[in-house]
Design a protein around this motif. Structure first.
Motif, PDB file in Angstrom:
ATOM      1  N   ARG A  16      57.914 -22.597  38.391  1.00 29.03           N
ATOM      2  CA  ARG A  16      57.500 -21.612  38.351  1.00 29.03           C
ATOM      3  C   ARG A  16      58.089 -20.623  39.306  1.00 29.03           C
ATOM      4  O   ARG A  16      59.446 -20.334  39.182  1.00 29.03           O
ATOM      5  N   VAL A  17      58.474 -19.665  38.511  1.00 31.70           N
ATOM      6  CA  VAL A  17      58.497 -18.352  38.890  1.00 31.70           C
ATOM      7  C   VAL A  17      58.141 -17.488  40.388  1.00 31.70           C
ATOM      8  O   VAL A  17      57.283 -17.459  40.044  1.00 31.70           O
ATOM      9  N   ASP A  18      58.541 -17.546  41.373  1.00 34.39           N
ATOM     10  CA  ASP A  18      59.086 -16.983  42.267  1.00 34.39           C
ATOM     11  C   ASP A  18      59.808 -16.747  42.730  1.00 34.39           C
ATOM     12  O   ASP A  18      60.671 -17.340  43.925  1.00 34.39           O
ATOM     13  N   LYS A  19      60.282 -14.637  42.627  1.00 34.97           N
ATOM     14  CA  LYS A  19      61.806 -14.601  42.561  1.00 34.97           C
ATOM     15  C   LYS A  19      61.912 -14.623  44.711  1.00 34.97           C
ATOM     16  O   LYS A  19      62.897 -14.485  44.802  1.00 34.97           O
ATOM     17  N   GLY A  20      60.609 -14.559  44.921  1.00 34.92           N
ATOM     18  CA  GLY A  20      61.046 -13.811  46.801  1.00 34.92           C
ATOM     19  C   GLY A  20      61.664 -15.898  46.640  1.00 34.92           C
ATOM     20  O   GLY A  20      62.830 -15.714  47.506  1.00 34.92           O
ATOM     21  N   SER A  34      65.686 -22.870  36.672  1.00 32.23           N
ATOM     22  CA  SER A  34      64.633 -23.080  35.485  1.00 32.23           C
ATOM     23  C   SER A  34      64.688 -23.709  34.220  1.00 32.23           C
ATOM     24  O   SER A  34      65.223 -24.226  32.972  1.00 32.23           O
ATOM     25  N   VAL A  35      63.843 -24.518  34.556  1.00 27.94           N
ATOM     26  CA  VAL A  35      63.066 -25.760  33.880  1.00 27.94           C
ATOM     27  C   VAL A  35      62.403 -25.603  32.835  1.00 27.94           C
ATOM     28  O   VAL A  35      60.913 -25.881  33.687  1.00 27.94           O
ATOM     29  N   ALA A  36      62.298 -25.809  31.497  1.00 28.07           N
ATOM     30  CA  ALA A  36      61.353 -25.900  30.978  1.00 28.07           C
ATOM     31  C   ALA A  36      60.210 -24.693  30.854  1.00 28.07           C
ATOM     32  O   ALA A  36      58.940 -24.659  30.339  1.00 28.07           O
ATOM     33  N   GLU A  38      58.267 -21.552  29.985  1.00 25.84           N
ATOM     34  CA  GLU A  38      58.257 -20.408  28.477  1.00 25.84           C
ATOM     35  C   GLU A  38      58.687 -19.922  28.225  1.00 25.84           C
ATOM     36  O   GLU A  38      59.477 -19.296  27.845  1.00 25.84           O
ATOM     37  N   CYS A  39      59.014 -18.826  29.573  1.00 27.80           N
ATOM     38  CA  CYS A  39      59.655 -17.596  29.235  1.00 27.80           C
ATOM     39  C   CYS A  39      60.921 -17.621  30.724  1.00 27.80           C
ATOM     40  O   CYS A  39      60.219 -17.979  31.874  1.00 27.80           O
ATOM     41  N   SER A  40      62.144 -18.186  30.190  1.00 27.92           N
ATOM     42  CA  SER A  40      62.987 -17.899  30.605  1.00 27.92           C
ATOM     43  C   SER A  40      63.243 -16.893  31.850  1.00 27.92           C
ATOM     44  O   SER A  40      62.997 -15.856  31.905  1.00 27.92           O
ATOM     45  N   ILE A  41      63.067 -17.697  33.494  1.00 26.04           N
ATOM     46  CA  ILE A  41      63.621 -16.370  34.534  1.00 26.04           C
ATOM     47  C   ILE A  41      64.504 -15.826  34.004  1.00 26.04           C
ATOM     48  O   ILE A  41      66.102 -16.534  34.413  1.00 26.04           O
ATOM     49  N   GLU A  42      64.280 -14.065  34.135  1.00 26.94           N
ATOM     50  CA  GLU A  42      65.085 -13.183  33.809  1.00 26.94           C
ATOM     51  C   GLU A  42      66.039 -13.162  35.504  1.00 26.94           C
ATOM     52  O   GLU A  42      65.347 -12.131  35.767  1.00 26.94           O
ATOM     53  N   VAL A  43      66.542 -14.209  36.146  1.00 25.61           N
ATOM     54  CA  VAL A  43      66.915 -13.487  37.874  1.00 25.61           C
ATOM     55  C   VAL A  43      68.627 -14.097  37.398  1.00 25.61           C
ATOM     56  O   VAL A  43      68.826 -15.346  36.619  1.00 25.61           O
ATOM     57  N   GLY A  45      72.621 -15.838  37.942  1.00 28.28           N
ATOM     58  CA  GLY A  45      72.002 -16.744  38.673  1.00 28.28           C
ATOM     59  C   GLY A  45      71.805 -17.613  38.445  1.00 28.28           C
ATOM     60  O   GLY A  45      71.522 -19.164  38.894  1.00 28.28           O
ATOM     61  N   VAL A  46      70.334 -17.749  37.666  1.00 26.86           N
ATOM     62  CA  VAL A  46      69.551 -19.357  37.687  1.00 26.86           C
ATOM     63  C   VAL A  46      69.728 -19.526  36.282  1.00 26.86           C
ATOM     64  O   VAL A  46      69.700 -18.673  35.096  1.00 26.86           O
ATOM     65  N   LEU A  47      70.551 -20.647  35.924  1.00 26.94           N
ATOM     66  CA  LEU A  47      70.484 -21.808  34.665  1.00 26.94           C
ATOM     67  C   LEU A  47      69.422 -21.568  34.585  1.00 26.94           C
ATOM     68  O   LEU A  47      68.466 -22.423  34.901  1.00 26.94           O
ATOM     69  N   ASN A  48      68.749 -21.528  32.736  1.00 28.69           N
ATOM     70  CA  ASN A  48      67.652 -21.963  32.533  1.00 28.69           C
ATOM     71  C   ASN A  48      68.374 -23.300  31.273  1.00 28.69           C
ATOM     72  O   ASN A  48      69.059 -23.221  30.891  1.00 28.69           O
ATOM     73  N   VAL A  49      67.830 -24.153  31.634  1.00 28.56           N
ATOM     74  CA  VAL A  49      67.395 -25.637  31.001  1.00 28.56           C
ATOM     75  C   VAL A  49      66.370 -25.586  30.183  1.00 28.56           C
ATOM     76  O   VAL A  49      64.548 -25.718  30.695  1.00 28.56           O
ATOM     77  N   GLN A  50      66.395 -25.518  29.064  1.00 26.15           N
ATOM     78  CA  GLN A  50      65.032 -25.425  27.741  1.00 26.15           C
ATOM     79  C   GLN A  50      64.167 -26.683  28.010  1.00 26.15           C
ATOM     80  O   GLN A  50      62.911 -26.320  27.901  1.00 26.15           O
ATOM     81  N   ARG A  51      64.484 -28.108  27.900  1.00 21.66           N
ATOM     82  CA  ARG A  51      63.707 -29.393  28.117  1.00 21.66           C
ATOM     83  C   ARG A  51      64.075 -30.254  29.685  1.00 21.66           C
ATOM     84  O   ARG A  51      65.413 -30.475  29.984  1.00 21.66           O
TER      85      ARG A  51
END
Length: 412
Positions: A16-20, A34-36, A38-43, A45-51
């Protein structure tokens, strides 16, 4: 959150995207994944894991990096789900560094294996869980004639292309245990052990048959020192559905309608007082447990109704009732020369080149012979208390890694 932040590092995985919340976690030095999404979190320092399948391996590599120590090893494992669950329930597969500085992560066939294998230090496998089909006529040349799952085939190719890659244990060391005839040849070498003043330690008498309708079967039995009753076992020892379909045959006529897969191994039935000793070699440690087993032959024959007694050794093995067990009052431990069998365990370890394996011992009534009747790779060793088995297992995994690395460095 603040309490957890006092540890060396914390991770928060979310879809989920919860920037706060993410900002607050980062302020407390948490690593956010950020896991799976659809729109990777553009924050930042956040590491995006696709699956989702990538999450555990990603966490493991991050932990190893955070700890900044080469002593931490990431062990990727592959085995059937039920076996994985058995190990995990016992705490043998921690996803955080164990006391031996090991992190265990499952390898997934749903994402590219080559990328996963580049991130782990060693692969722990139960290769027999990944056999799809096996041709018993190729047994002397295994792995020729074995069809593996696509994922296992990819791992085998990767290991062939990267000879320095660490696995526990080499595939070629395991192939002989897929064939009961090869196991028999290994066990026959136990006679090399000096046992003066001790019980005789031996393999069961046995012979191979390609047909149950051979007119010279009687002759072959005499040559192999075999007499009825006999246990009939498929030559293929594991990895296929009917490898454990067996029969107890009391007279030669019972071979006529036998349904045990061919080729088969005919093996003496050892009267053993309904007790079997399960031995487990885990690295440098040897453990054993006593289990109830099949009754002596005289109890089984009346129940056979003049036909071979068929059973599956994993599911329907006939176990002795209280009335069928010897009433001598002798303690199980007094039947067994544990020191003798431990010597055999070390001998087999050197012969097989395996880190974790098991074998079964029965003590023959009358003679006291110690007969080793089975060998298998990476057993569950569930009879050994977790407090002893799990640390021994971790030590064995690390020793296997260091031994492989040491050999690679020496050759280099």
């Amino acid at each position: 959150m603040i309490e957890w932040s006092r540890t060396s590092f914390c991770f928060y995985a979310t879809s989920r995207v919860d920037k706060g919340l993410i900002s607050e976690l980062q302020n407390q030095n948490w690593r956010v994944l950020s896991v799976a999404n659809e729109c990777s979190i553009e924050v930042p320092g956040v590491l995006n894991v696709q699956r989702l399948q990538e999450l555990l391996l990603t966490l493991a590599t991050l932990m190893k990096k955070e700890l900044c120590g080469s002593s931490v090893l990431v062990i990727g494992y592959i085995m059937k789900k039920s076996r994985e669950e058995d190990f995990a329930k016992r705490g043998a597969f921690p996803i955080y560094p164990s006391k031996g500085s090991l992190i265990f992560v499952p390898l997934s066939f749903e994402i590219p294996l080559s990328l996963q294998l580049q991130e782990v230090d060693m692969v722990l496998h139960k290769i027999t869980d990944e056999i799809v089909k096996i041709d018993p006529n190729c047994s002397i040349d295994f792995p020729k004639g074995i069809s593996f799952s696509a994922g296992m085939s990819e791992i085998i190719r990767f290991v062939e292309e990267h000879p320095d890659f660490c696995i526990m244990d080499p595939f070629k060391n395991i192939y002989p245990l897929l064939d009961r005839l090869q196991i028999q040849k290994i066990l026959v070498r136990l006679q090399e052990l000096g046992t003066e003043g001790k019980p005789k330690l031996r393999a069961p008498y046995s012979c191979k048959v390609d047909s149950f309708h051979n007119g010279e079967l009687d002759k072959h039995l005499v040559e192999a020192n075999l007499s009825f009753p006999l246990i009939v076992k498929p030559q293929v020892a594991c990895g296929v559905a009917d490898a454990h379909n067996m029969a107890l045959v009391f007279q030669i006529e019972e071979f006529s309608n036998l349904s045990v897969p061919l080729p088969a191994v005919l093996q003496e039935y050892v009267d053993h007082g309904s007790k079997i000793f399960k031995f487990y070699v885990i690295g440098d440690k040897v453990f054993y447990a006593v289990r109830d087993s099949m009754p002596n032959a005289r109890f089984l024959k009346p129940s056979s109704g003049g036909e071979a007694l068929t059973f599956n050794s994993l599911k329907t093995l006939p176990v002795a009732t209280n009335e069928q067990r010897p009433q001598t009052g002798a303690e199980d431990g007094k039947l067994l020369d544990a020191d003798l069998v431990e010597e055999a365990a070390k001998f087999l370890k050197g012969l097989l080149g395996l880190t974790v394996f098991g074998f079964d011992v029965v003590v023959q009534e009358g003679t006291g012979d110690h007969v080793i009747v089975d060998l298998n790779y990476l057993p569950s060793f569930k009879e050994v208390p977790d407090s002893e088995a799990v640390p021994a297992f971790w030590d064995a995994v690390r020793q296997a890694y260091e031994s492989t690395r040491g050999n690679a460095n020496a050759q280099g």
